[in-house]
Design an enzyme around this catalytic site. Structure first.
Site, short mmCIF file in Angstrom:
data_model
loop_
_atom_site.label_atom_id
_atom_site.label_comp_id
_atom_site.label_asym_id
_atom_site.label_seq_id
_atom_site.Cartn_x
_atom_site.Cartn_y
_atom_site.Cartn_z
N ALA A 249 0.84 -1.20 0.00
CA ALA A 249 0.00 0.00 0.00
C ALA A 249 0.87 1.24 0.00
O ALA A 249 2.10 1.15 0.03
CB ALA A 249 -0.89 0.00 1.24
N ASN A 250 0.25 2.40 -0.06
CA ASN A 250 0.98 3.65 0.16
C ASN A 250 0.14 4.59 1.00
O ASN A 250 -1.04 4.32 1.24
CB ASN A 250 1.41 4.28 -1.18
CG ASN A 250 0.24 4.73 -1.99
OD1 ASN A 250 -0.51 5.61 -1.60
ND2 ASN A 250 0.04 4.09 -3.14
N ARG A 251 0.75 5.66 1.45
CA ARG A 251 0.14 6.49 2.49
C ARG A 251 -0.87 7.52 1.97
O ARG A 251 -1.30 8.39 2.72
CB ARG A 251 1.24 7.20 3.30
CG ARG A 251 2.16 6.23 4.00
CD ARG A 251 3.21 6.88 4.87
NE ARG A 251 4.23 5.92 5.24
CZ ARG A 251 4.07 4.96 6.17
NH1 ARG A 251 2.94 4.90 6.84
NH2 ARG A 251 5.02 4.10 6.43
N SER A 252 -1.24 7.44 0.70
CA SER A 252 -2.23 8.39 0.18
C SER A 252 -3.55 8.22 0.92
O SER A 252 -4.06 7.11 1.06
CB SER A 252 -2.45 8.14 -1.31
OG SER A 252 -3.57 8.85 -1.76
N ALA B 49 -2.43 7.83 -6.05
CA ALA B 49 -1.05 7.38 -5.90
C ALA B 49 -1.01 5.92 -6.31
O ALA B 49 -1.15 5.02 -5.49
CB ALA B 49 -0.59 7.56 -4.46
#
Lengths: 238, 238
Positions: free
Chosen positions: A43-46, A109
């Site tokens: 995942a990413n922090r968006s 993102a």
């Protein structure tokens, strides 16, 4: 109160009003999740906040808005068609299904990479003490796909570049490689608090140069961007 | 209403009441996030709901509860000390800081692996079309660390095993390897809807054998488990 009721009535009778009335706007927002196995993912922090704010601002400006959203914990903006997806490949499919559009704003993102093969069962420690080897594959590039679309490239294509270094160089290179019209670039180093936060400091990169915007609430960034889009479309129509 | 006021007054005067009054209970819940670079991480689908429900049930039973929680979107349960962490290593540190405890219930879905080195800057595509190679390292095993703790092993140590196949074999092997007293095992294959959902179907695995519990709300699983814990501690005291 009376003014608002009158405006609502007017919209009912005459259709949407506002600087983007009659325009189809396609927006992506949030992260993508790329499965590793049935329980794990990358995942990413968006947080999706900036993309959702743009969708709300575009709808308020009268546009017909489709928002393709990765997994976020945000409510659907009023008057927006929301399509929820998980992975980059699902996002590309949903974006292509939403074409044609006058404007596309790719604020998600999107993960650059996914697993080459995601495991059907949970990956277990094998007792060797050695971690598994994960093989990655490059994800489709949604912005570049739209930018180079032979038949259905949106008239105005806006990408986002979230970087932690060389922000403007990376954005200018992205503009060219992906054939976008504008890149909204920002520095998302953890110290800035932008990812997940409520404020944003962006640079609007176009072929004409770079415009530095001040530190603004994400809602204010959205309103400004929508105003600029309405102006640019009007200029192209003229 | 009067009865509740009386019970609250009694607690104020006499301290906590209930089957776990005077017991220190340590609980972990939720996923861990393992950073890849400043914007990306590896996660898992644990929602934290089961662990939070156990913390609430233990507090309601009069225990002094510390809940070490990975990143979740749940409110702190009433009367529980919550310590929020992100990675497995941070979780281990917080767990060790919360010792000694009479009971430890390790319900978190701790990542088995982390990046060998997490990148200081966002990893970029290098233009080769080849994905980056990520090197993994094994995370500390929090359950095994407690199970083999020379001085501070909790008197009752409960682990969780979330599997997608060979659920009971994996749980029995975990019980032995990690020197736990009980393993709460469940099948978290996506089709079950357990990860992120409100219900759970678990098996309580101990050295005495396996007990199959029916499909229950996560709150009911929590209440049953806390009752069993109170009974086991009472039996050990006697």
């Amino acid at each position: 109160e009376i003014a608002r009721a009158a405006a609502a009535l007017l919209r009912k009778v005459k259709g949407p009003v506002g600087p983007l009335a009659g325009r189809k706007v396609l927006i992506t927002a949030g992260p993508t999740h790329e499965p590793i196995d049935p329980v794990r993912y990358i995942a990413n922090r968006s947080s999706g906040k900036q993309g959702y704010a743009i969708a709300a601002a575009a709808a308020a400006a009268g546009a017909e808005v489709t928002l393709v959203s990765g997994p976020v914990s945000l409510a659907d903006p009023d008057g927006v068609t929301v399509v929820r997806v998980e992975s980059a490949r699902e996002m590309l499919t949903a974006v292509e299904a939403a074409l044609p559009a006058d404007v596309a704003i790719m604020a998600a993102a999107v993960a650059d990479w996914r697993m080459a093969e995601d495991a059907a069962q949970k990956i277990k420690k094998d007792g060797s003490g050695k971690p598994p080897t994960l093989q990655f594959a490059e994800n489709p590039d949604i912005l570049a796909t739209l930018g180079h679309h032979a038949a259905l490239r949106p008239r105005l294509l806006v990408g986002f570049a979230a970087e932690t270094q060389n922000v403007l160089d990376n954005a200018a290179s992205k503009l060219t490689r992906k054939n976008a019209d504008w890149i909204v670039a920002n520095d998302v180093s953890p110290a800035t608090g932008i990812m997940g936060g409520d404020r944003n400091t962006v640079h609007l990169v176009s072929r004409d140069g770079v415009e530095d915007w001040p530190d603004l609430a994400k809602g204010e960034v959205a309103t400004r961007l929508v105003e600029r889009i309405a102006f640019a479309l009007g200029a192209r129509d003229a």
